[in-house]
Design an enzyme around this catalytic site. Structure first.
Site, PDB file in Angstrom:
ATOM      1  N   LYS A   1       0.830  -1.211   0.000  1.00  0.00           N
ATOM      2  CA  LYS A   1       0.000   0.000   0.000  1.00  0.00           C
ATOM      3  C   LYS A   1       0.866   1.264   0.000  1.00  0.00           C
ATOM      4  O   LYS A   1       0.634   2.189  -0.767  1.00  0.00           O
ATOM      5  CB  LYS A   1      -0.931   0.023   1.236  1.00  0.00           C
ATOM      6  CG  LYS A   1      -1.818  -1.200   1.344  1.00  0.00           C
ATOM      7  CD  LYS A   1      -2.707  -1.178   2.582  1.00  0.00           C
ATOM      8  CE  LYS A   1      -1.982  -1.180   3.906  1.00  0.00           C
ATOM      9  NZ  LYS A   1      -1.222  -2.411   4.203  1.00  0.00           N
TER      10      LYS A   1
ATOM     11  N   ARG B   1      -9.246   0.953   9.648  1.00  0.00           N
ATOM     12  CA  ARG B   1      -8.827  -0.432   9.907  1.00  0.00           C
ATOM     13  C   ARG B   1      -9.851  -1.179  10.736  1.00  0.00           C
ATOM     14  O   ARG B   1      -9.643  -2.345  11.041  1.00  0.00           O
ATOM     15  CB  ARG B   1      -7.528  -0.393  10.705  1.00  0.00           C
ATOM     16  CG  ARG B   1      -6.286  -0.717   9.909  1.00  0.00           C
ATOM     17  CD  ARG B   1      -5.142  -0.527  10.874  1.00  0.00           C
ATOM     18  NE  ARG B   1      -3.970  -1.243  10.549  1.00  0.00           N
ATOM     19  CZ  ARG B   1      -2.950  -0.735   9.861  1.00  0.00           C
ATOM     20  NH1 ARG B   1      -3.019   0.472   9.357  1.00  0.00           N
ATOM     21  NH2 ARG B   1      -1.872  -1.442   9.666  1.00  0.00           N
TER      22      ARG B   1
ATOM     23  N   ARG C   1      11.867  -5.871   4.304  1.00  0.00           N
ATOM     24  CA  ARG C   1      11.687  -4.411   4.189  1.00  0.00           C
ATOM     25  C   ARG C   1      12.725  -3.667   5.037  1.00  0.00           C
ATOM     26  O   ARG C   1      13.035  -4.036   6.157  1.00  0.00           O
ATOM     27  CB  ARG C   1      10.290  -4.001   4.654  1.00  0.00           C
ATOM     28  CG  ARG C   1      10.129  -2.477   4.687  1.00  0.00           C
ATOM     29  CD  ARG C   1       8.707  -2.038   4.792  1.00  0.00           C
ATOM     30  NE  ARG C   1       8.011  -2.594   5.928  1.00  0.00           N
ATOM     31  CZ  ARG C   1       6.706  -2.457   6.128  1.00  0.00           C
ATOM     32  NH1 ARG C   1       5.964  -1.807   5.245  1.00  0.00           N
ATOM     33  NH2 ARG C   1       6.133  -2.985   7.186  1.00  0.00           N
TER      34      ARG C   1
ATOM     35  N   ARG D   1      11.882  -1.976  10.730  1.00  0.00           N
ATOM     36  CA  ARG D   1      10.824  -1.609  11.664  1.00  0.00           C
ATOM     37  C   ARG D   1      10.709  -2.651  12.763  1.00  0.00           C
ATOM     38  O   ARG D   1      10.821  -3.844  12.502  1.00  0.00           O
ATOM     39  CB  ARG D   1       9.485  -1.484  10.911  1.00  0.00           C
ATOM     40  CG  ARG D   1       9.228  -0.108  10.379  1.00  0.00           C
ATOM     41  CD  ARG D   1       8.055  -0.035   9.432  1.00  0.00           C
ATOM     42  NE  ARG D   1       6.805  -0.635   9.888  1.00  0.00           N
ATOM     43  CZ  ARG D   1       5.662  -0.551   9.220  1.00  0.00           C
ATOM     44  NH1 ARG D   1       5.603   0.116   8.070  1.00  0.00           N
ATOM     45  NH2 ARG D   1       4.564  -1.128   9.673  1.00  0.00           N
TER      46      ARG D   1
ATOM     47  N   ARG E   1       0.388  -9.121  13.460  1.00  0.00           N
ATOM     48  CA  ARG E   1      -0.267  -8.126  12.587  1.00  0.00           C
ATOM     49  C   ARG E   1      -1.213  -8.806  11.598  1.00  0.00           C
ATOM     50  O   ARG E   1      -2.280  -8.287  11.299  1.00  0.00           O
ATOM     51  CB  ARG E   1       0.786  -7.312  11.837  1.00  0.00           C
ATOM     52  CG  ARG E   1       1.465  -6.284  12.735  1.00  0.00           C
ATOM     53  CD  ARG E   1       2.770  -5.830  12.154  1.00  0.00           C
ATOM     54  NE  ARG E   1       2.628  -5.053  10.962  1.00  0.00           N
ATOM     55  CZ  ARG E   1       3.596  -4.893  10.055  1.00  0.00           C
ATOM     56  NH1 ARG E   1       4.770  -5.472  10.233  1.00  0.00           N
ATOM     57  NH2 ARG E   1       3.402  -4.144   9.005  1.00  0.00           N
TER      58      ARG E   1
HETATM   59  P1  AP5 Z   1       4.932  -1.594   1.784  1.00  0.00           P
HETATM   60  O1  AP5 Z   1       4.564  -0.761   0.609  1.00  0.00           O
HETATM   61  O2  AP5 Z   1       5.690  -0.961   2.894  1.00  0.00           O
HETATM   62  O3  AP5 Z   1       3.623  -2.355   2.349  1.00  0.00           O
HETATM   63  P2  AP5 Z   1       2.373  -1.811   3.134  1.00  0.00           P
HETATM   64  O4  AP5 Z   1       1.167  -2.477   2.576  1.00  0.00           O
HETATM   65  O5  AP5 Z   1       2.381  -0.316   3.158  1.00  0.00           O
HETATM   66  O6  AP5 Z   1       2.682  -2.459   4.547  1.00  0.00           O
HETATM   67  P3  AP5 Z   1       2.758  -1.867   6.008  1.00  0.00           P
HETATM   68  O7  AP5 Z   1       3.454  -2.934   6.810  1.00  0.00           O
HETATM   69  O8  AP5 Z   1       3.339  -0.496   6.070  1.00  0.00           O
HETATM   70  O9  AP5 Z   1       1.278  -1.822   6.377  1.00  0.00           O
HETATM   71  P4  AP5 Z   1       0.688  -1.958   7.723  1.00  0.00           P
HETATM   72  O10 AP5 Z   1      -0.715  -1.717   7.350  1.00  0.00           O
HETATM   73  O11 AP5 Z   1       0.940  -3.178   8.504  1.00  0.00           O
HETATM   74  O12 AP5 Z   1       1.491  -0.868   8.614  1.00  0.00           O
HETATM   75  P5  AP5 Z   1       1.163   0.631   8.957  1.00  0.00           P
HETATM   76  O13 AP5 Z   1       2.418   1.396   8.807  1.00  0.00           O
HETATM   77  O14 AP5 Z   1      -0.060   1.107   8.264  1.00  0.00           O
HETATM   78  O15 AP5 Z   1       5.749  -2.867   1.215  1.00  0.00           O
HETATM   79  C1  AP5 Z   1       6.291  -3.849   2.089  1.00  0.00           C
HETATM   80  C2  AP5 Z   1       7.629  -4.337   1.500  1.00  0.00           C
HETATM   81  O16 AP5 Z   1       7.388  -4.986   0.247  1.00  0.00           O
HETATM   82  C3  AP5 Z   1       8.641  -3.207   1.194  1.00  0.00           C
HETATM   83  O17 AP5 Z   1       9.932  -3.659   1.483  1.00  0.00           O
HETATM   84  C4  AP5 Z   1       8.489  -2.966  -0.319  1.00  0.00           C
HETATM   85  O18 AP5 Z   1       9.708  -2.523  -0.911  1.00  0.00           O
HETATM   86  C5  AP5 Z   1       8.099  -4.355  -0.809  1.00  0.00           C
HETATM   87  N1  AP5 Z   1       7.183  -4.272  -1.940  1.00  0.00           N
HETATM   88  C6  AP5 Z   1       6.071  -3.474  -2.022  1.00  0.00           C
HETATM   89  N2  AP5 Z   1       5.438  -3.690  -3.198  1.00  0.00           N
HETATM   90  C7  AP5 Z   1       6.156  -4.647  -3.857  1.00  0.00           C
HETATM   91  C8  AP5 Z   1       6.018  -5.298  -5.110  1.00  0.00           C
HETATM   92  N3  AP5 Z   1       5.001  -5.014  -5.930  1.00  0.00           N
HETATM   93  N4  AP5 Z   1       6.927  -6.225  -5.454  1.00  0.00           N
HETATM   94  C9  AP5 Z   1       7.971  -6.528  -4.630  1.00  0.00           C
HETATM   95  N5  AP5 Z   1       8.171  -5.942  -3.421  1.00  0.00           N
HETATM   96  C10 AP5 Z   1       7.264  -5.011  -3.042  1.00  0.00           C
HETATM   97  O19 AP5 Z   1       0.774   0.507  10.503  1.00  0.00           O
HETATM   98  C11 AP5 Z   1       1.720   0.191  11.497  1.00  0.00           C
HETATM   99  C12 AP5 Z   1       1.038   0.141  12.853  1.00  0.00           C
HETATM  100  O20 AP5 Z   1       0.483   1.431  13.180  1.00  0.00           O
HETATM  101  C13 AP5 Z   1      -0.137  -0.826  12.990  1.00  0.00           C
HETATM  102  O21 AP5 Z   1       0.292  -2.154  13.245  1.00  0.00           O
HETATM  103  C14 AP5 Z   1      -0.890  -0.193  14.163  1.00  0.00           C
HETATM  104  O22 AP5 Z   1      -0.276  -0.475  15.394  1.00  0.00           O
HETATM  105  C15 AP5 Z   1      -0.751   1.289  13.886  1.00  0.00           C
HETATM  106  N6  AP5 Z   1      -1.828   1.805  13.042  1.00  0.00           N
HETATM  107  C16 AP5 Z   1      -1.695   2.334  11.791  1.00  0.00           C
HETATM  108  N7  AP5 Z   1      -2.903   2.697  11.313  1.00  0.00           N
HETATM  109  C17 AP5 Z   1      -3.802   2.387  12.276  1.00  0.00           C
HETATM  110  C18 AP5 Z   1      -5.223   2.488  12.338  1.00  0.00           C
HETATM  111  N8  AP5 Z   1      -5.949   2.971  11.321  1.00  0.00           N
HETATM  112  N9  AP5 Z   1      -5.831   2.075  13.471  1.00  0.00           N
HETATM  113  C19 AP5 Z   1      -5.122   1.604  14.520  1.00  0.00           C
HETATM  114  N10 AP5 Z   1      -3.774   1.446  14.505  1.00  0.00           N
HETATM  115  C20 AP5 Z   1      -3.124   1.825  13.385  1.00  0.00           C
END
Ligand code: AP5
Length: 209
Positions: free
Chosen positions: A13, A88, A122, A155, A166
């Site tokens: 994402k 979420r 990552r 991270r 997660r």
């Molecule tokens: P990446 O693009 O970073 O993936 P992502 O879907 O953004 O994954 P996240 O882990 O950031 O999402 P998340 O939802 O768990 O975490 P968030 O930060 O929102 O890609 C991942 C890897 O794959 C990278 O290395 C990239 O290079 C590689 N890649 C990407 N696309 C690729 C492709 N096409 N081919 C090959 N490689 C690829 O949340 C973190 C924490 O914050 C949560 O756990 C929670 O505690 C809190 N939080 C955030 N939002 C909320 C909410 N709304 N409510 C409550 N708590 C929340």
């Protein structure tokens, strides 16, 4: 265009949002990035959420909704935005519906094995949040950010135990949003496998851009 990116951790994402914001000319709002910035700056919010993020649990809805509400006060969201990682939970989705009209919800679809590979490889630049992958998208010099020269970090929640938690949290609390938005006619499924360059083109095509 008011967009939501929905999908499991590691679905790409953030990677696709970083490309789409340039092409669509709208800001990328990642609640995960906003929480990580608060932790880095050691604000009250940062202190409150630090251990929650490390474990992979969700921050309470009231705290998250308030943070997004404040972000929407910035006029850069007036002509559209990409929400990444919010909503979420159903409670967050109901709160969002009262704040803004959402046009499309993009459902990033990807298998569990690929998620684990993506998350465990990552790496991230701490100051800019720029995302790398040790195999799929490596920096020019191993372990170093291309732009600033600073060392890349892993991270806390990309360690194996937190990844598994997660995924479980996603299935229990966030996956129900797929039916929630499908029933409202807003959901678009997106195949999140393949290269980011192909995924962004597929996305722009379904959005009619
Ligand atoms: P990446 O693009 O970073 O993936 P992502 O879907 O953004 O994954 P996240 O882990 O950031 O999402 P998340 O939802 O768990 O975490 P968030 O930060 O929102 O890609 C991942 C890897 O794959 C990278 O290395 C990239 O290079 C590689 N890649 C990407 N696309 C690729 C492709 N096409 N081919 C090959 N490689 C690829 O949340 C973190 C924490 O914050 C949560 O756990 C929670 O505690 C809190 N939080 C955030 N939002 C909320 C909410 N709304 N409510 C409550 N708590 C929340």
């Amino acid at each position: 265009m008011n967009l939501v990116f929905l999908g499991p951790p590691g679905a790409g994402k953030g990677t696709i949002a970083a490309l789409a914001k340039e092409r669509l000319g709208v800001p990328h709002i990642s609640t995960g990035d906003l929480f990580r910035a608060a932790i880095k700056q050691e604000t009250e919010l940062g202190k409150q959420v630090k251990s929650i993020l490390a474990s992979g649990e969700l921050v309470p809805d009231s705290v998250t909704v308030e943070m997004v509400r404040q972000r929407f006060e910035n006029s850069d969201t007036d002509n559209g935005f990409i929400l990444d990682g919010f909503p979420r939970t159903i409670t967050q989705a109901d709160a969002l519906a009262e704040m803004r009209k959402i046009e499309y919800v993009i459902n990033f679809q990807i298998g569990r094995d690929e998620i684990v590979k993506r998350l465990s490889g990552r790496r991230m630049a701490k100051s800019s949040g720029k995302i790398y992958h040790i195999i799929y998208n490596p920096p020019k010099v191993e372990g170093i950010d291309d732009e600033t020269g600073e060392p890349l970090i892993q991270r806390e929640d990309d360690k194996e135990e937190a990844i598994l938690n997660r995924l479980e949290v996603y299935e229990r609390q966030t996956e129900p949003l797929i039916s929630y938005y499908r029933e409202k006619g807003l959901l678009i499924d997106l195949d999140a496998k393949g290269k980011p360059e192909s995924i962004i083109e597929a996305l722009l095509k379904v959005l009619g851009q």
